[in-house]
Design a protein around this motif. Sequence first.
Motif, PDB file in Angstrom:
ATOM      1  N   LEU A   1       0.831  -1.194   0.000  1.00  0.00           N
ATOM      2  CA  LEU A   1       0.000   0.000   0.000  1.00  0.00           C
ATOM      3  C   LEU A   1       0.870   1.250   0.000  1.00  0.00           C
ATOM      4  O   LEU A   1       1.991   1.237   0.517  1.00  0.00           O
ATOM      5  N   GLU A   2       0.360   2.332  -0.560  1.00  0.00           N
ATOM      6  CA  GLU A   2       1.104   3.594  -0.538  1.00  0.00           C
ATOM      7  C   GLU A   2       1.164   4.179   0.860  1.00  0.00           C
ATOM      8  O   GLU A   2       2.141   4.829   1.213  1.00  0.00           O
ATOM      9  N   ARG A   3       0.114   3.973   1.650  1.00  0.00           N
ATOM     10  CA  ARG A   3       0.029   4.567   2.987  1.00  0.00           C
ATOM     11  C   ARG A   3       0.120   3.473   4.041  1.00  0.00           C
ATOM     12  O   ARG A   3      -0.380   2.377   3.846  1.00  0.00           O
ATOM     13  N   PRO A   4       0.739   3.767   5.196  1.00  0.00           N
ATOM     14  CA  PRO A   4       0.804   2.772   6.269  1.00  0.00           C
ATOM     15  C   PRO A   4      -0.559   2.566   6.930  1.00  0.00           C
ATOM     16  O   PRO A   4      -1.349   3.501   7.040  1.00  0.00           O
ATOM     17  N   LEU A   5      -0.800   1.339   7.369  1.00  0.00           N
ATOM     18  CA  LEU A   5      -2.053   1.024   8.067  1.00  0.00           C
ATOM     19  C   LEU A   5      -2.150   1.827   9.365  1.00  0.00           C
ATOM     20  O   LEU A   5      -1.202   1.851  10.149  1.00  0.00           O
ATOM     21  N   PRO A   6      -3.300   2.440   9.639  1.00  0.00           N
ATOM     22  CA  PRO A   6      -3.461   3.200  10.881  1.00  0.00           C
ATOM     23  C   PRO A   6      -3.926   2.343  12.058  1.00  0.00           C
ATOM     24  O   PRO A   6      -4.081   2.830  13.168  1.00  0.00           O
TER      25      PRO A   6
END
Length: 174
Positions: free
Chosen positions: A162-167
């Motif tokens: 994914l481009e963004r880290p999991l929150p």
Amino acid sequence: LYIPPGRYVITQRLVFSSDISLRGGGQDQTVLLFPKSLEEVYGNTPIPPQSSEYTVGPGWIHWLATDYVNASTAIASITSTAARGSTLLMVSALTTTLVPGDWVVVTQDGSAALVLDLNRGHNTGCTDARCIDPVAAARVLRFVSRVKGITGGSGRPTTLQLERPLPFNVSSAY
């Protein structure tokens, strides 16, 4: 709805129909500021014993829409736990073609175990149905990201980068 570059102070809820989307002038170009909490503006009817009514309800921006995330729109199941901050997600064989740049929605159903995890093991004492009943808390957490890379596939388990880290932590234990 296009919001041009600038800083905008929001002092009341924004409620939109499902056919409206918001678009700004770019990251750090269009900034929506919420100087007060929902409780300060609208008051609070706590959900016993300690929660705010806004914990499980809509926030400052709310779309009146049918839930588009459901069993018929699922493209894979998550097959392995992933830690908060990770960008890698192991999933079952995809039911559709997915390429880098596509958007995905990662959802996590709710349960008492999820509430404990989100609060880093601290028991909040929440007795609301959404804290305990996984059916009432279906897809309680959502995270949207573009896919950066894909390994595996062709009927085999797949790893999505994914481009963004999991929150949040992703786990079947919830």
